[in-house]
Design an enzyme around this catalytic site. Sequence first.
Site, PDB file in Angstrom:
ATOM      1  N   MET A 176       0.777  -1.023   0.433  1.00 53.72           N
ATOM      2  CA  MET A 176       0.292   0.289  -0.208  1.00 53.72           C
ATOM      3  C   MET A 176       1.209   1.094   0.370  1.00 53.72           C
ATOM      4  O   MET A 176       2.236   1.555   0.377  1.00 53.72           O
ATOM      5  CB  MET A 176      -1.013  -0.091   1.097  1.00 53.72           C
ATOM      6  CG  MET A 176      -1.823   1.320   1.475  1.00 53.72           C
ATOM      7  SD  MET A 176      -2.850   1.300   2.558  1.00 53.72           S
ATOM      8  CE  MET A 176      -1.409   1.615   4.341  1.00 53.72           C
ATOM      9  N   ASP A 216      -0.060   5.958  -1.168  1.00 55.95           N
ATOM     10  CA  ASP A 216      -1.240   6.924  -1.036  1.00 55.95           C
ATOM     11  C   ASP A 216      -2.111   6.222  -0.229  1.00 55.95           C
ATOM     12  O   ASP A 216      -3.275   5.563  -1.450  1.00 55.95           O
ATOM     13  CB  ASP A 216      -1.012   7.601  -2.281  1.00 55.95           C
ATOM     14  CG  ASP A 216       0.303   8.355  -2.661  1.00 55.95           C
ATOM     15  OD1 ASP A 216       1.171   7.648  -2.133  1.00 55.95           O
ATOM     16  OD2 ASP A 216       0.328   8.655  -4.198  1.00 55.95           O
ATOM     17  N   TRP A 272       5.909  -2.031  -4.384  1.00 62.27           N
ATOM     18  CA  TRP A 272       4.954  -1.421  -5.271  1.00 62.27           C
ATOM     19  C   TRP A 272       5.266  -1.909  -6.304  1.00 62.27           C
ATOM     20  O   TRP A 272       5.748  -2.626  -7.439  1.00 62.27           O
ATOM     21  CB  TRP A 272       5.447   0.236  -6.008  1.00 62.27           C
ATOM     22  CG  TRP A 272       4.962   1.001  -6.199  1.00 62.27           C
ATOM     23  CD1 TRP A 272       4.276   1.644  -5.801  1.00 62.27           C
ATOM     24  CD2 TRP A 272       4.880   1.342  -7.555  1.00 62.27           C
ATOM     25  NE1 TRP A 272       3.558   2.947  -6.804  1.00 62.27           N
ATOM     26  CE2 TRP A 272       4.041   2.270  -7.798  1.00 62.27           C
ATOM     27  CE3 TRP A 272       5.878   0.816  -8.838  1.00 62.27           C
ATOM     28  CZ2 TRP A 272       3.853   2.694  -9.615  1.00 62.27           C
ATOM     29  CZ3 TRP A 272       5.493   1.434 -10.325  1.00 62.27           C
ATOM     30  CH2 TRP A 272       4.404   1.483 -10.606  1.00 62.27           C
ATOM     31  N   SER A 299      -2.749   7.478  -8.431  1.00 67.62           N
ATOM     32  CA  SER A 299      -3.281   8.621  -6.936  1.00 67.62           C
ATOM     33  C   SER A 299      -4.410   9.536  -7.806  1.00 67.62           C
ATOM     34  O   SER A 299      -4.908  10.132  -8.541  1.00 67.62           O
ATOM     35  CB  SER A 299      -2.544   9.075  -6.354  1.00 67.62           C
ATOM     36  OG  SER A 299      -1.647   8.641  -4.771  1.00 67.62           O
ATOM     37  N   ASP A 302      -2.013  13.315  -9.880  1.00 65.17           N
ATOM     38  CA  ASP A 302      -2.949  12.850  -8.346  1.00 65.17           C
ATOM     39  C   ASP A 302      -3.934  13.617  -8.856  1.00 65.17           C
ATOM     40  O   ASP A 302      -4.735  15.183  -7.691  1.00 65.17           O
ATOM     41  CB  ASP A 302      -1.631  13.386  -7.394  1.00 65.17           C
ATOM     42  CG  ASP A 302      -0.731  12.104  -7.766  1.00 65.17           C
ATOM     43  OD1 ASP A 302      -0.720  11.386  -8.586  1.00 65.17           O
ATOM     44  OD2 ASP A 302       0.928  12.227  -7.477  1.00 65.17           O
ATOM     45  N   GLU A 317       3.392  16.318  -5.640  1.00 68.42           N
ATOM     46  CA  GLU A 317       3.013  15.088  -5.739  1.00 68.42           C
ATOM     47  C   GLU A 317       1.826  15.354  -5.135  1.00 68.42           C
ATOM     48  O   GLU A 317       1.721  15.792  -4.184  1.00 68.42           O
ATOM     49  CB  GLU A 317       3.685  13.935  -5.384  1.00 68.42           C
ATOM     50  CG  GLU A 317       4.731  13.151  -6.106  1.00 68.42           C
ATOM     51  CD  GLU A 317       5.549  11.330  -5.938  1.00 68.42           C
ATOM     52  OE1 GLU A 317       5.329  11.292  -6.842  1.00 68.42           O
ATOM     53  OE2 GLU A 317       5.798  11.531  -4.763  1.00 68.42           O
TER      54      GLU A 317
HETATM   55  C1  FRU Z   1       3.538   8.822  -4.407  1.00 66.06           C
HETATM   56  C2  FRU Z   1       3.063   8.838  -5.948  1.00 66.06           C
HETATM   57  C3  FRU Z   1       2.064   9.875  -6.667  1.00 66.06           C
HETATM   58  C4  FRU Z   1       1.766   8.168  -7.865  1.00 66.06           C
HETATM   59  C5  FRU Z   1       1.942   7.464  -6.524  1.00 66.06           C
HETATM   60  C6  FRU Z   1       2.178   5.574  -7.801  1.00 66.06           C
HETATM   61  O1  FRU Z   1       3.676   8.492  -3.738  1.00 66.06           O
HETATM   62  O2  FRU Z   1       4.107   8.384  -6.428  1.00 66.06           O
HETATM   63  O3  FRU Z   1       2.553  11.606  -7.125  1.00 66.06           O
HETATM   64  O4  FRU Z   1       0.362   8.737  -8.075  1.00 66.06           O
HETATM   65  O5  FRU Z   1       2.146   7.349  -5.961  1.00 66.06           O
HETATM   66  O6  FRU Z   1       1.807   4.831  -6.909  1.00 66.06           O
END
Ligand code: FRU
Length: 537
Positions: free
Chosen positions: A59, A61, A85, A118, A192, A243
């Site tokens: 997990m 954001d 990730w 996100s 985002d 972000e």
């Molecule tokens: C922040 C980020 C966001 C992106 C997401 C991808 O942690 O890098 O900018 O949308 O994680 O998982």
Amino acid sequence: MKNKLTLLVVAVAVALQNFSCKNGKTDTGMAKEETISTPFSEEQAYRPYYHFTPKVGWMNDPNGMFYYNGYYHLFYQHYPKDNIWGPMHWGHAISTDLVQWKHLPIALYPDDLGYIFSGSAVVDYDNTSGFGKDGKIPIVAMYTYHDPKKGDAGQLDAQTQAIAYSLDEGNSWTKYEENPVIENPGVRDFRDPKVLWDNEREQWVMILAADFEMMIYTSKNLKDWTLTDRFGKEDGSHEGVWECPDLFPMQVEGSDDVKWVMLASISGGAPNGGNGTQYFIGDFDGKEFTMDKNFAEALAKKHDFWVDFGKDNYAGVTWSNIPAEDGRKIFIGWIVDGHYANKVPTAAWRSSQSLPRTIKLISDNGVPRITFQPVKEITNYVGKKYKKDQLSVGAGQETVLSDADFDFTKAQIIYSVTSLKNKGYTFKLSNDKGEALLFGYDNGKDQFFVDRRKSGKVDFHEEFAEKVSVGPRLSHKEQHNVNVLLDKTSIEIFFDDGETPMTEIFFPTTPYSKLSVLSDNGDLVLDHIEIRQLKFN
Ligand code: FRU
């Protein structure tokens, strides 16, 4: 026998995990959620009691949070098939009190347009989007598609913005067939989207992170968007890409003034290194955001407008659609640093979210600042208490506050000191293995600290415990009030009524069982101290 059984469970779990990682269909499509088994001992030792974690897998954001019909919804960046990730999905959970969460099926799966990065979600009461049917109110989510093929090939246009809607209060989602709704203008990090309803202008406003700045868009229907502003190229820190933005109006405490708060997570250059979230305060005229004059002057002098000064709080944003009668601005952040998130010593799941926090906007001698406090709902879980008024702690001596009686894997500590003048202090949580987590105030430097250098397992990444983390004392109030929340693997400290919050995670090899306090230079009198057991199973 018990040990052997535990070992066997761990071995099977690891084998299963390897199997599912290697053999799971990699990413796209409606692949069935697979299970990464949970070693019992890890579950016991490190699964937090009340900080949200994914059941299995990775997990990052928090995403798409909204409140509707009695439920707080929380979505999150999720890779269910591995503990690192990977192709991003939106995981989903709900809560009636922001403290205990129920897992729901994955809300959004990656597809041909890419991974689901996100974003946010809003309740479209007036059906401006036209997605509503038979009187059902649409909930609309806006997120970023990341096309991994374009990304891997180094193309600049891998990220676009898209929408999906739900007609059953967030349980199931339909992606809009004309996605993406915003094409990439040639900006590598373009992501985002955070949407809000601008009541004054009766329009949707969306803020988006674009390389090292923010872009602001407006729309009447959540589908057609117009770029109205860019902010931040010259302001704040640029040691990493920007972000996870947020933008919202708030009333300044004790006045009728309304100011707009912008949050900007930055993937580098945080006060103690790593990732952090800075903020800006100003005005918004329906198109452009302009920094408040006093805020801009203070920012130009020193960059201390951060959401949290600990190492572990990133990508935090706020809930939408909190009822007016409630009136709170509620925030949640991902509590780990991206540099070591994929190395923390848990196998079945990785990382947790903060306890949701309420934000307040204060005027500090004319300079607007925000403060944070844990949501009040946590007090519904308070059990027995240890309380003491006027507790004197002699110079240099360690005063044990509590040992065997309290379970510090789920506790709250509240204390206050009338004046911090010459009153450096250190709280120490320790176990019988000689591991300790320290936090307190260094009056010589006028700053707070968290020291996890000897807190337990620390060598999984060099940045985890290389230094003591520090945060400035920002408050101009004489009285010093502190609220501390402890879970199995995290501490959230709200120094000075949340003017300096610090969040850090830790992994002791056996739980901390003793709490003591030391006065560093001269007698310390704690006006009031309360240790509260939290009741969770
Ligand atoms: C922040 C980020 C966001 C992106 C997401 C991808 O942690 O890098 O900018 O949308 O994680 O998982």
